[in-house]
Enzyme design. Structure first.
Site, PDB file in Angstrom:
ATOM      1  N   GLY A 128     -11.011  -8.682  50.838  1.00  0.00           N
ATOM      2  CA  GLY A 128     -11.464 -10.010  51.175  1.00  0.00           C
ATOM      3  C   GLY A 128     -13.062 -10.070  50.660  1.00  0.00           C
ATOM      4  O   GLY A 128     -13.599  -9.252  50.342  1.00  0.00           O
TER       5      GLY A 128
ATOM      6  N   GLY B 171     -16.204  -9.966  50.868  1.00  0.00           N
ATOM      7  CA  GLY B 171     -17.252  -8.912  51.705  1.00  0.00           C
ATOM      8  C   GLY B 171     -18.580  -9.233  51.638  1.00  0.00           C
ATOM      9  O   GLY B 171     -19.418  -8.945  52.213  1.00  0.00           O
TER      10      GLY B 171
ATOM     11  N   LYS C  13     -22.145 -15.331  45.644  1.00  0.00           N
ATOM     12  CA  LYS C  13     -21.886 -13.814  45.775  1.00  0.00           C
ATOM     13  C   LYS C  13     -23.161 -13.258  45.976  1.00  0.00           C
ATOM     14  O   LYS C  13     -24.253 -13.346  45.192  1.00  0.00           O
ATOM     15  CB  LYS C  13     -21.446 -13.646  44.476  1.00  0.00           C
ATOM     16  CG  LYS C  13     -20.942 -11.742  44.600  1.00  0.00           C
ATOM     17  CD  LYS C  13     -20.168 -11.733  43.418  1.00  0.00           C
ATOM     18  CE  LYS C  13     -19.790  -9.949  43.108  1.00  0.00           C
ATOM     19  NZ  LYS C  13     -19.088  -9.611  42.287  1.00  0.00           N
TER      20      LYS C  13
ATOM     21  N   ARG D 221      -6.349 -14.465  44.389  1.00  0.00           N
ATOM     22  CA  ARG D 221      -6.211 -13.128  43.438  1.00  0.00           C
ATOM     23  C   ARG D 221      -4.858 -12.910  43.487  1.00  0.00           C
ATOM     24  O   ARG D 221      -4.322 -13.422  44.904  1.00  0.00           O
ATOM     25  CB  ARG D 221      -7.186 -12.174  43.609  1.00  0.00           C
ATOM     26  CG  ARG D 221      -8.613 -12.688  43.631  1.00  0.00           C
ATOM     27  CD  ARG D 221      -9.371 -11.994  44.803  1.00  0.00           C
ATOM     28  NE  ARG D 221     -10.647 -12.595  45.077  1.00  0.00           N
ATOM     29  CZ  ARG D 221     -11.812 -12.261  44.295  1.00  0.00           C
ATOM     30  NH1 ARG D 221     -11.834 -11.142  43.955  1.00  0.00           N
ATOM     31  NH2 ARG D 221     -13.043 -12.677  44.607  1.00  0.00           N
TER      32      ARG D 221
ATOM     33  N   ASP E  93      -7.115  -6.901  43.388  1.00  0.00           N
ATOM     34  CA  ASP E  93      -8.004  -7.882  43.840  1.00  0.00           C
ATOM     35  C   ASP E  93      -9.041  -8.604  43.008  1.00  0.00           C
ATOM     36  O   ASP E  93      -9.924  -9.279  43.113  1.00  0.00           O
ATOM     37  CB  ASP E  93      -8.954  -7.238  45.046  1.00  0.00           C
ATOM     38  CG  ASP E  93      -9.578  -5.869  44.740  1.00  0.00           C
ATOM     39  OD1 ASP E  93      -8.805  -4.956  44.219  1.00  0.00           O
ATOM     40  OD2 ASP E  93     -10.605  -5.782  44.705  1.00  0.00           O
TER      41      ASP E  93
END
Ligand SMILES: Nc1ncnc2c1ncn2[C@@H]1O[C@H](COP(=O)(O)OP(=O)(O)OP(=O)(O)O)[C@@H](O)[C@H]1O
Length: 614
Positions: free
Chosen positions: A136, A138, A159, A230, A316
């Site tokens: 996930g 993070g 991000k 994804r 991912d």
């Protein structure tokens, strides 16, 4: 600081109507259509414990948790991508200067109203071949959706914006080094036509530091993509084991992301492929599966044609739209070497150049396994309410479903391979300036790659030199002279005669075959040049160049330099990265640096590897 949305404003610059970021913001269909983390069903239930502290979502898990960016002591806006701004229909000069824009892309200001709230996505993943469980976002926090140019919709996210429930053992930060790398490569790939997630802006957090192999300054990249889903999202559905979740994800992708419009290639296959015709009627879920396969196969062909390596192609890090995503230890291969891996921790060469297609195919198989229950159903069962609720009615239905899925995977495999080979050949031919031909491409490509491997010349530079060589205009074509144009200064030194001769010999053999091909196509030199000039970038953001930008920016930040000084190198490399085919757009500043970045360097700076630490 949380604030509600302002009013719509439109700025008018000359003839062009620019929007402001504020006016474009909409709620994300992701939160509107997918199941939320049951512990935080609405934004009103956001607490630090549930939204910031890592935890497993468990059996009842949803697709996301409402959360918020961590407040930082200070922010320094570094740069914005002009092309990304233009794609959002924002003024590329003035919008990034606005306080609102800078506050949003740095996570300082949070948009929140009754429909919009930041959130983190849940996904899982196979990392280096092994299932890694819940992963996930993070350190990524999704903001909202915006409507860009031509009504295209983009999901914006930050991000490096702090911890979320999916941070596991890590700190929620991204460091300046990896953020600069991601910011530049996203926009570079887009400029050379490789499907990719995008980077809108980058901000440094000078007072926030993170421990990696050394202590580094943190940073935030504001990224944008039509969709951030994804293959790992499918792994997550499988892990939770909830059929509804899987249906929800597929329906969301079909109806909201693709809007039931599949790639041209899929439509061509549906019309012409004998195996698909024989397979019989496809459900929209089958089409979704095949479309994901096709998009990923096409992307691999692009990566291969330019020598781009992601370095960590886990599920991912594999987008359902085939977009390049998550730029960690990536590189653009300096010299053609099929065994090259850009990831210093990839000892098995799993993500090396030669293994990239099979790494992505492995991820497609994981997708098929996660979707198997739905792919097995076929048109008779798929809309049956009992099937949706309880699954297959009996053993026979399960057996038939298994057969159907296996058949579909086999067809998908053939499609994956066919698209990859055709597109790769087409792209390389574009780079050579010749027309793809069905039968003899393999021959010209074999000679090309042998030449590149033996001569160890710079891969991408080879094409830009070749495009300038006059093969036809000159009636007395001089092979030695033409071959010498490929030589680096280093190879011209005394003591290198033997190596030089070997390289010249190889190049001459290649040029002889290539010349014949060009003559056979009756291409003038000008035609060939015009055909390939926009496929052969004059600038490549190599790892050593990125490192120079990082070192410079880090130093200026630590010394609290002026805004202009801090952004000097990033802005320069962005101009080159956003216009890699057109030197006239690289600006008049830092010319010496620019020349250094496009000149030959000694081998110690090439074929570098990076670690995953980011
Ligand atoms: N510093 C960190 N703090 C919290 N989570 C992290 C951190 N670094 C990585 N992760 C998480 O570990 C997993 C794998 O990391 P990876 O580096 O592939 O992703 P990422 O770079 O963080 O994100 P993305 O794939 O969205 O670019 C992801 O779930 C990611 O969110």
């Amino acid at each position: 600081m949380l604030r509600t949305l302002g009013k719509l404003t439109i700025r008018n610059k000359g003839m062009r109507h620019y929007q402001t970021l504020q006016s474009l913001i909409k709620s994300s269909p992701y939160t509107e259509n997918l199941k939320t983390d049951p512990k935080v069903p609405t934004p009103g239930q956001v607490t630090e414990k549930l939204s910031k502290i890592p935890r497993q979502l468990g059996e009842n898990g949803g697709f996301f948790t409402y959360t918020y960016p961590t407040e930082r002591k200070s922010y320094r806006f570094l740069s914005a991508s002009k092309r990304a701004l233009e794609d959002l229909n924002l003024d590329p000069i003035n919008e990034p200067k606005s306080k609102y824009f800078q506050d949003i892309v740095s996570g300082k200001e949070v948009v929140k109203d009754d429909k919009i709230h930041p959130f983190a996505m849940a996904y899982a993943g196979f990392q280096f071949g092994n299932f890694a469980g819940q992963l996930g976002d993070g350190r990524v926090i999704n903001l909202f959706q915006v409507n860009g140019k031509d009504n295209k919709e983009w999901e914006l996210q930050l991000k490096g914006a702090g911890k979320t429930p999916y941070s596991r053992f890590a700190d929620g930060n991204a460091v300046l080094r990896s953020s600069i790398r991601e910011f530049i490569i996203s926009e570079y790939l887009n400029s050379i036509g490789i499907p990719t997630t995008r980077a809108l802006a980058i901000t440094a957090l000078p007072e926030s530091k993170a421990q990696r192999s050394i202590v580094e300054i943190c940073s935030i990249v504001c990224r944008m993509s039509p969709c951030w889903i994804r293959i790992g999202h499918f792994d997550y559905c499988r892990m939770i084991g909830d059929r509804d979740l899987l249906f929800q994800l597929c329906d969301y992708l079909n109806n909201k992301v693709l809007r039931n419009e599949y790639s041209k290639e899929l439509n061509d296959f549906l019309e012409n492929d004998e195996n698909l015709k024989e397979f019989g009627e496809l459900t929209n879920y089958d089409k979704l599966f095949l479309d994901i396969i096709i998009k990923n196969s096409k992307s691999v062909s692009y990566w291969h044609a330019y020598g781009f390596l992601n370095g960590v192609l886990n599920t991912d890090n594999t987008s359902v739209l085939g977009l390049a995503i998550d730029f960690g230890p990536f590189a653009i291969m300096d010299k053609f070497d099929p065994n090259y891996t850009s990831n210093s921790e990839d000892h098995e060469l799993r993500y090396s150049f030669k293994n990239t297609p099979s790494a992505i195919w492995f991820n497609m198989i994981k997708l098929a396994e996660s979707m198997a229950e739905i792919l097995g159903a076929g048109p008779e069962l798929i809309n049956d309410e009992n099937f949706k609720k309880y699954g297959y009615p009996n053993d026979e239905a399960i057996e038939n479903a298994g057969k159907r899925v296996n058949k579909l995977i086999k067809i998908a495999g053939d499609i994956f391979e066919k698209i990859f080979i055709e597109d790769y050949l087409r792209l390389i031919c574009n780079r050579l300036g010749i027309k793809p031909r069905e039968n003899d491409n393999a021959e010209i490509l074999t000679i090309l790659f042998e030449t590149l491997q033996i001569t160890k010349l710079e891969y991408n530079k080879f094409f830009t030199i070749l495009q300038e060589i006059k093969l036809r205009d000159d009636t007395n074509f001089d092979y030695d002279l033409a071959a010498s144009k490929f030589l680096t200064d280093d190879l011209k030194l005394e003591g290198k005669e033997e190596e030089r001769e070997k390289i010249i010999k190889e190049l001459k053999s290649f040029l002889a075959v290539f010349k014949l091909r060009v003559e056979d196509e009756m291409l003038t030199d000008e035609e060939r040049f015009n055909r390939c000039v926009n496929y052969n970038p004059k600038f490549i953001p190599k790892n050593w160049i990125l490192q120079e930008v990082i070192d410079y920016t880090d130093d200026k930040l630590r010394n609290n330099a002026s805004d202009e000084e801090i952004s000097l190198y990033i802005n320069k490399i962005m101009k080159m990265s956003e216009n890699p085919f057109d030197k006239s757009k690289w600006g008049n500043e830092l010319k010496e640096l620019e020349n250094k970045w496009i000149s030959d360097v000694d081998d110690s700076k090439l074929m570098l590897q990076c670690s995953c630490s980011s």
